[in-house]
Design a protein around this motif. Structure first.
Motif, PDB file in Angstrom:
ATOM      1  N   UNK A  34       0.825  -1.217   0.000  1.00 46.23           N
ATOM      2  CA  UNK A  34       0.000   0.000   0.000  1.00 46.23           C
ATOM      3  C   UNK A  34       0.861   1.270   0.000  1.00 46.23           C
ATOM      4  N   UNK A  35       1.977   1.221   0.707  1.00 41.61           N
ATOM      5  CA  UNK A  35       2.847   2.400   0.714  1.00 41.61           C
ATOM      6  C   UNK A  35       3.381   2.706  -0.687  1.00 41.61           C
ATOM      7  N   UNK A  71      -2.263   4.102   7.157  1.00 41.49           N
ATOM      8  CA  UNK A  71      -1.044   3.409   7.578  1.00 41.49           C
ATOM      9  C   UNK A  71      -0.454   4.019   8.848  1.00 41.49           C
ATOM     10  N   UNK A  72      -0.593   5.333   8.997  1.00 36.85           N
ATOM     11  CA  UNK A  72      -0.016   6.015  10.155  1.00 36.85           C
ATOM     12  C   UNK A  72      -0.727   5.666  11.452  1.00 36.85           C
ATOM     13  N   UNK A  73      -1.965   5.204  11.370  1.00 34.59           N
ATOM     14  CA  UNK A  73      -2.655   4.811  12.600  1.00 34.59           C
ATOM     15  C   UNK A  73      -1.947   3.625  13.252  1.00 34.59           C
ATOM     16  N   UNK A  74      -1.422   2.728  12.414  1.00 38.65           N
ATOM     17  CA  UNK A  74      -0.708   1.566  12.951  1.00 38.65           C
ATOM     18  C   UNK A  74       0.766   1.866  13.189  1.00 38.65           C
ATOM     19  N   UNK A  75       1.375   2.676  12.310  1.00 39.12           N
ATOM     20  CA  UNK A  75       2.814   2.934  12.383  1.00 39.12           C
ATOM     21  C   UNK A  75       3.083   4.427  12.221  1.00 39.12           C
ATOM     22  N   UNK A  76       2.744   5.224  13.224  1.00 35.55           N
ATOM     23  CA  UNK A  76       2.901   6.677  13.069  1.00 35.55           C
ATOM     24  C   UNK A  76       4.343   7.103  12.836  1.00 35.55           C
ATOM     25  N   UNK A  77       5.296   6.427  13.479  1.00 40.01           N
ATOM     26  CA  UNK A  77       6.694   6.829  13.343  1.00 40.01           C
ATOM     27  C   UNK A  77       7.211   6.621  11.917  1.00 40.01           C
ATOM     28  N   UNK A  79       4.997   6.663   9.022  1.00 40.20           N
ATOM     29  CA  UNK A  79       4.185   7.280   7.967  1.00 40.20           C
ATOM     30  C   UNK A  79       3.756   8.720   8.220  1.00 40.20           C
ATOM     31  N   UNK A  80       3.958   9.252   9.424  1.00 46.30           N
ATOM     32  CA  UNK A  80       3.545  10.640   9.652  1.00 46.30           C
ATOM     33  C   UNK A  80       4.309  11.616   8.753  1.00 46.30           C
ATOM     34  N   UNK A  81       5.574  11.318   8.497  1.00 54.75           N
ATOM     35  CA  UNK A  81       6.348  12.195   7.614  1.00 54.75           C
ATOM     36  C   UNK A  81       5.753  12.223   6.205  1.00 54.75           C
ATOM     37  N   UNK A  82       5.236  11.080   5.750  1.00 55.37           N
ATOM     38  CA  UNK A  82       4.607  11.030   4.426  1.00 55.37           C
ATOM     39  C   UNK A  82       3.288  11.800   4.411  1.00 55.37           C
ATOM     40  N   UNK A 113       2.792  18.537  12.227  1.00 58.97           N
ATOM     41  CA  UNK A 113       3.421  17.217  12.213  1.00 58.97           C
ATOM     42  C   UNK A 113       4.943  17.355  12.158  1.00 58.97           C
ATOM     43  N   UNK A 114       5.430  18.202  11.269  1.00 57.31           N
ATOM     44  CA  UNK A 114       6.867  18.325  11.084  1.00 57.31           C
ATOM     45  C   UNK A 114       7.560  18.913  12.312  1.00 57.31           C
ATOM     46  N   UNK A 115       6.922  19.861  12.972  1.00 59.36           N
ATOM     47  CA  UNK A 115       7.527  20.409  14.191  1.00 59.36           C
ATOM     48  C   UNK A 115       7.584  19.345  15.282  1.00 59.36           C
ATOM     49  N   UNK A 116       6.556  18.521  15.365  1.00 57.45           N
ATOM     50  CA  UNK A 116       6.551  17.449  16.363  1.00 57.45           C
ATOM     51  C   UNK A 116       7.647  16.434  16.063  1.00 57.45           C
ATOM     52  N   UNK A 117       7.771  16.042  14.794  1.00 54.21           N
ATOM     53  CA  UNK A 117       8.819  15.101  14.407  1.00 54.21           C
ATOM     54  C   UNK A 117      10.210  15.690  14.639  1.00 54.21           C
ATOM     55  N   UNK A 118      10.354  16.998  14.388  1.00 58.39           N
ATOM     56  CA  UNK A 118      11.658  17.640  14.531  1.00 58.39           C
ATOM     57  C   UNK A 118      12.114  17.725  15.985  1.00 58.39           C
ATOM     58  N   UNK A 119      11.167  17.736  16.912  1.00 63.73           N
ATOM     59  CA  UNK A 119      11.565  17.733  18.328  1.00 63.73           C
ATOM     60  C   UNK A 119      12.280  16.445  18.689  1.00 63.73           C
ATOM     61  N   UNK A 120      11.808  15.331  18.115  1.00 64.52           N
ATOM     62  CA  UNK A 120      12.422  14.039  18.400  1.00 64.52           C
ATOM     63  C   UNK A 120      13.650  13.779  17.530  1.00 64.52           C
TER      64      UNK A 120
END
Length: 350
Positions: A34-35, A71-77, A79-82, A113-120
């Protein structure tokens, strides 16, 4: 490859063949394929957007987004970037089609989303944050919200400058782009000293980059020369304006010999700008010569892409008519005004 080399029909055919295979595989093994379906939908959407097929682009981006969100519901880490990338692409499409409220909404979702990902993971996602901040700033600039535009540009600039200290070859071009955008804003809001300062900072970077990689950066260098020329013309520094226009034109004409479809429109714009300068400084023979050169290019481009270039043709016809009127050549002035009017009336009726 075909998309990057402007062979859009071939690109579309190969993307569609890939999509047909991935969709068939995804029916049997959704977790594995699917990805890939979403990636190909996104690629097709980008192609449709680049070729002005905005309805198809929107449809394919939305189909990709629906898959990534599921897909992000199961694997957010994973697919959130996509999701953020597709939201950003949709926002660009909405901005390009004047749907600014939707564009803003999607940019802000991508930014969150991107700011949240960038913190980590700042090393992975800070550049994406800066890109979305820059896109939002462009949106606010285009909708006359200059205070917001400036704030977002400055936030993007702070990130890009920090990244460029560690990795200049990757991010100096982005620093220059943001400086150039800020300078445009300062020029439009009559802060000419700041505009000049930021253009010159952008110019210093772009000249350095163009020496090392002319094929990648000369077009950006010409853009900054042109912007500085506009600033100098608007502040009555006509000698400087002419010098920078001519430097821009030299680059653009050289690029247009190799890639006419990409750079001829820029040549025509600079010729038209130079002609305006010559007209304003009473050098009417030079003005006429440059207007006529711009007109020849724009009329040729308008035959192939009337929707993109007819307004430019009319603009140059109108400028020539003004020149002929100012120099007492009233028959010619009337002829060129009427030709411009015919185009504008036709466009207005569509």
């Amino acid at each position: 490859l075909y998309s990057d080399t402007q062979r859009f029909d071939q690109a579309e055919a190969y993307y569609l063949r890939a999509l047909e295979i991935y969709e068939r595989l995804a029916k049997a093994y959704p977790e594995a394929y699917e990805a890939d379906v979403a990636m190909t939908l996104n690629n097709l959407a980008s192609l449709y957007s680049d070729t002005q097929r905005f309805d198809q682009a929107e449809e394919y981006y939305r189909r990709a987004l629906e898959i990534y969100e599921r897909l992000a519901k199961a694997l957010p880490e994973t697919y959130e970037a996509y999701i953020a990338a597709t939201l950003n692409n949709l926002a660009i499409l909405y901005s390009d089609t004047q749907r600014f409220d939707q564009a803003e909404k999607y940019y802000l979702r991508a930014l969150e989303i991107r700011e949240r990902l960038a913190k980590a993971h700042p090393e992975t996602y800070e550049a994406d944050v800066a890109m979305t901040l820059n896109n939002l700033a462009i949106l606010y600039y285009n909708t006359q919200r200059f205070g917001k535009a400036e704030a977002y540009y400055l936030r993007a600039l702070e990130i890009y400058e920090r990244l460029a200290k560690a990795n200049p070859e990757a991010y100096e071009a982005d620093v220059a782009m943001t400086l150039n955008n800020l300078a445009l804003l300062y020029s439009d809001t009559q802060r000419f000293d700041q505009a000049e300062e930021y253009y010159l900072r952008a110019l210093e970077i772009r000249e350095r980059l163009a020496k090392a990689h002319p094929e990648a950066y000369e077009a950006d260098l010409a853009d900054t020369f042109n912007n500085l020329a506009v600033l100098y013309k608007n502040t009555q520094r006509f000698d400087k304006a002419e010098a920078y226009y001519l430097r821009a034109l030299e680059i653009q004409e050289r690029l247009a010999k190799a890639y006419p479809e990409a750079y001829e429109a820029d040549v025509a714009n600079t010729l038209n700008n130079l002609a305006l300068l010559y007209s304003d400084t009473q050098r009417f023979d030079q003005a006429e010569a440059y207007y006529l050169r711009a007109l020849e290019i724009r009329e040729r481009l308008a035959k192939a892409h009337p929707e993109a270039y007819e307004a430019k043709v009319a603009n140059t016809l109108n400028n020539l008519a003004l020149l002929y009127s100012d120099t007492q050549r009233f028959d010619k002035a009337e002829e060129y005004y009427l030709r411009a009017l015919e185009i504008y009336e036709r466009m207005a009726s569509q």
